[in-house]
Design a protein around this motif. Sequence first.
Motif, mmCIF file in Angstrom:
data_model
loop_
_atom_site.group_PDB
_atom_site.id
_atom_site.type_symbol
_atom_site.label_atom_id
_atom_site.label_comp_id
_atom_site.label_asym_id
_atom_site.label_seq_id
_atom_site.Cartn_x
_atom_site.Cartn_y
_atom_site.Cartn_z
ATOM 1 N N ALA A 170 4.593 14.747 18.857
ATOM 2 C CA ALA A 170 3.901 14.664 20.142
ATOM 3 C C ALA A 170 3.790 16.031 20.802
ATOM 4 O O ALA A 170 2.717 16.426 21.278
ATOM 5 C CB ALA A 170 4.623 13.682 21.062
ATOM 6 N N PHE A 171 4.890 16.793 20.848
ATOM 7 C CA PHE A 171 4.840 18.112 21.475
ATOM 8 C C PHE A 171 3.904 19.050 20.720
ATOM 9 O O PHE A 171 3.185 19.857 21.324
ATOM 10 C CB PHE A 171 6.251 18.724 21.540
ATOM 11 C CG PHE A 171 7.152 18.086 22.560
ATOM 12 C CD1 PHE A 171 6.686 17.790 23.831
ATOM 13 C CD2 PHE A 171 8.470 17.781 22.254
ATOM 14 C CE1 PHE A 171 7.516 17.202 24.784
ATOM 15 C CE2 PHE A 171 9.309 17.197 23.191
ATOM 16 C CZ PHE A 171 8.828 16.902 24.453
ATOM 17 N N THR A 172 3.899 18.943 19.388
ATOM 18 C CA THR A 172 3.036 19.823 18.597
ATOM 19 C C THR A 172 1.566 19.511 18.830
ATOM 20 O O THR A 172 0.758 20.424 19.079
ATOM 21 C CB THR A 172 3.373 19.687 17.107
ATOM 22 O OG1 THR A 172 4.750 20.008 16.892
ATOM 23 C CG2 THR A 172 2.510 20.620 16.269
ATOM 24 N N ALA A 187 0.711 25.631 26.109
ATOM 25 C CA ALA A 187 0.867 25.377 24.679
ATOM 26 C C ALA A 187 2.160 26.002 24.167
ATOM 27 O O ALA A 187 2.882 25.402 23.355
ATOM 28 C CB ALA A 187 -0.329 25.930 23.912
ATOM 29 N N PHE A 188 2.480 27.199 24.648
ATOM 30 C CA PHE A 188 3.707 27.867 24.215
ATOM 31 C C PHE A 188 4.937 27.092 24.662
ATOM 32 O O PHE A 188 5.901 26.945 23.893
ATOM 33 C CB PHE A 188 3.747 29.292 24.770
ATOM 34 C CG PHE A 188 4.941 30.076 24.311
ATOM 35 C CD1 PHE A 188 4.951 30.692 23.067
ATOM 36 C CD2 PHE A 188 6.067 30.196 25.125
ATOM 37 C CE1 PHE A 188 6.063 31.404 22.636
ATOM 38 C CE2 PHE A 188 7.180 30.902 24.704
ATOM 39 C CZ PHE A 188 7.169 31.516 23.456
ATOM 40 N N VAL A 189 4.928 26.591 25.892
ATOM 41 C CA VAL A 189 6.072 25.814 26.390
ATOM 42 C C VAL A 189 6.257 24.546 25.561
ATOM 43 O O VAL A 189 7.392 24.163 25.217
ATOM 44 C CB VAL A 189 5.881 25.472 27.882
ATOM 45 C CG1 VAL A 189 6.927 24.470 28.338
ATOM 46 C CG2 VAL A 189 5.964 26.738 28.729
ATOM 47 N N LEU A 190 5.167 23.883 25.210
ATOM 48 C CA LEU A 190 5.267 22.685 24.370
ATOM 49 C C LEU A 190 5.803 23.040 22.983
ATOM 50 O O LEU A 190 6.592 22.287 22.407
ATOM 51 C CB LEU A 190 3.902 22.008 24.275
ATOM 52 C CG LEU A 190 3.440 21.337 25.579
ATOM 53 C CD1 LEU A 190 1.950 21.069 25.543
ATOM 54 C CD2 LEU A 190 4.206 20.046 25.822
ATOM 55 N N PRO A 203 9.563 30.054 13.333
ATOM 56 C CA PRO A 203 8.623 31.105 12.919
ATOM 57 C C PRO A 203 7.213 30.892 13.454
ATOM 58 O O PRO A 203 6.528 31.862 13.810
ATOM 59 C CB PRO A 203 8.666 31.038 11.386
ATOM 60 C CG PRO A 203 9.281 29.731 11.046
ATOM 61 C CD PRO A 203 10.184 29.390 12.169
ATOM 62 N N PHE A 204 6.775 29.639 13.535
ATOM 63 C CA PHE A 204 5.439 29.357 14.077
ATOM 64 C C PHE A 204 5.377 29.728 15.560
ATOM 65 O O PHE A 204 4.401 30.330 16.022
ATOM 66 C CB PHE A 204 5.087 27.880 13.888
ATOM 67 C CG PHE A 204 5.018 27.455 12.445
ATOM 68 C CD1 PHE A 204 3.864 27.656 11.711
ATOM 69 C CD2 PHE A 204 6.110 26.859 11.837
ATOM 70 C CE1 PHE A 204 3.792 27.265 10.382
ATOM 71 C CE2 PHE A 204 6.050 26.463 10.516
ATOM 72 C CZ PHE A 204 4.896 26.665 9.775
ATOM 73 N N LEU A 205 6.435 29.378 16.299
ATOM 74 C CA LEU A 205 6.461 29.706 17.723
ATOM 75 C C LEU A 205 6.538 31.213 17.927
ATOM 76 O O LEU A 205 5.905 31.757 18.848
ATOM 77 C CB LEU A 205 7.654 29.018 18.396
ATOM 78 C CG LEU A 205 7.748 29.213 19.914
ATOM 79 C CD1 LEU A 205 6.571 28.529 20.608
ATOM 80 C CD2 LEU A 205 9.075 28.670 20.448
ATOM 81 N N VAL A 225 7.757 34.333 27.331
ATOM 82 C CA VAL A 225 8.088 34.509 25.917
ATOM 83 C C VAL A 225 9.524 35.003 25.759
ATOM 84 O O VAL A 225 10.277 34.527 24.892
ATOM 85 C CB VAL A 225 7.091 35.474 25.251
ATOM 86 C CG1 VAL A 225 7.524 35.793 23.825
ATOM 87 C CG2 VAL A 225 5.685 34.868 25.249
ATOM 88 N N ILE A 226 9.932 35.948 26.614
ATOM 89 C CA ILE A 226 11.291 36.481 26.512
ATOM 90 C C ILE A 226 12.329 35.401 26.823
ATOM 91 O O ILE A 226 13.312 35.227 26.084
ATOM 92 C CB ILE A 226 11.465 37.679 27.471
ATOM 93 C CG1 ILE A 226 10.651 38.874 26.973
ATOM 94 C CG2 ILE A 226 12.943 38.059 27.589
ATOM 95 C CD1 ILE A 226 10.654 40.046 27.922
#
Length: 512
Positions: A170-172, A187-190, A203-205, A225-226
């Motif tokens: 679901a998150f992806t 999208a990054f948070v999910l 690695p994908f994130l 991101v940090i």
Amino acid sequence: MPSASTAPIESSPAWLDALRARLTPANVREHATDGRVYALLAAISVAIAALTLLYPSTPTYDPWAWIVWGREITQFDLTTTGGPSWKPLTVMFTTAFAPFGDAAPDLWLIVGRAGAVMSIILVFRLAWRLTGGSLPAKTIAGVIAAMALIISSSFVRNMTLGNSEGLLVAFTLWGIERHMDGKYRQAFVLGFLAALLRPEVWPFLGLYGLWLLLIDRDRRTLWLVIVCGVLIPVLWLLPEYWGSGNFWRAADRAQRPNPNSPAFADFPFWEVIKRTWPLMLTPVKAAAAFALAIAVWQWIRARRQGAVIVIALLALAWIAEIALMTQAGFSGNPRYIILGTTLIAVVGGVGFGWAVQIASDVVARFGGERHGKALMLGTGVAACVVLLGATYHWAGPKFRTFGDLDRALRYQAELRIDLRKSLAKVGGGKHFAACGPVATGMYQVPMVAWHIDRHTMDVRMDPDPAGGAAVASRSTGRAPWAPRGPFPAGYRLLVPQRSTHLYSTCPPKPGA
């Protein structure tokens, strides 16, 4: 003037600006999906998941351990040495549910199952969205994708028993949609939430985070991101050190696979691929290949359909990563593949949808302006019926296994119900455990630990000859009783239930 937290990062070299321009998608939707749509879908998913508790329900091994750990965290007494691998996000939920006592297992089931329901909705929605075109084409795409998910990779069994892969999917998928909407930070948070469920996401994130930094010069993005990059190792490693004294306990546990794991094959990488292949319906795999071929052609000609290509590549990369990790000694459990097969289901659904659209367009050309639209709609509906009928040859046997699945799930629920009733007859779990060490079968350890309010490490698999108690049960309807008799001298049967027998060297609590 903008504040320091929102000011753009200082100017960068010209070559980096050029690279950033090339990496920024040119086809971002002008009008992104309203975020309230996803909130509504999540609320619907939770409501449906809550209704499923009307069906006999129980968590399985891993969720029971997360539920125990949640209780232990609230008691400041976490012990993770006896159980599955640590998953930060699942234990965040179970810790929040621990104050609700006996309701905690069902609350986790609602969350886990809500993730599964959301996955089905989003798989339909994403296939619909990527297909475009006519209503019949989008509909067949969504239906095929959702159906392929439901009947692949033991999805229903795993999600009904409270495993976390539904949330992962679901998150992806949600993250992919928000990316398509141009909401890259969301999208990054999910993706970050998905990374708290499986380390294979890391690695994908990481790559997505680097891409995000290249295209978005806002300081908020840098800090996002940090912070997420720091939180991932903190949330995975520090609780494990608290609970076991070993930062890498989860990794060590993942390298002790079950006896039927592909890790024991002569060539584990290839064994994972072989076991993954039949998890997906043949027509869906063929349609996915068809969609990928068209998408590549469209990309070469007009830089279109890049999303379909990326999703297909993500699916293959995920499966390859699981296979490589299995080759390295990790367990390679088939449910780890679910994300990969789900993404293939999306692309396969798109392939079905495009086939309907092509047939509709061809027929519509002969109808002229007057009858073209009617012919297109009629052909699309007819093509949907034909494709669904043809697919039933492969899908029908999968759906017919749901009768056996229903019996298996009901039996698992009986184990929980019988244990609870049996303990009530002897004065409760704490009184039962007060007699001495408690033993049970290997697969029931965390469930028994929850009901007697002990650490999983305190529950053993062999009755103590010096005295204590035992919960004998059968992990499936055909499995042998565990622990096996005869029991040491002094143990006597206190409560015989359908699937569970209680033995003890102590009498029941008076009045129980």
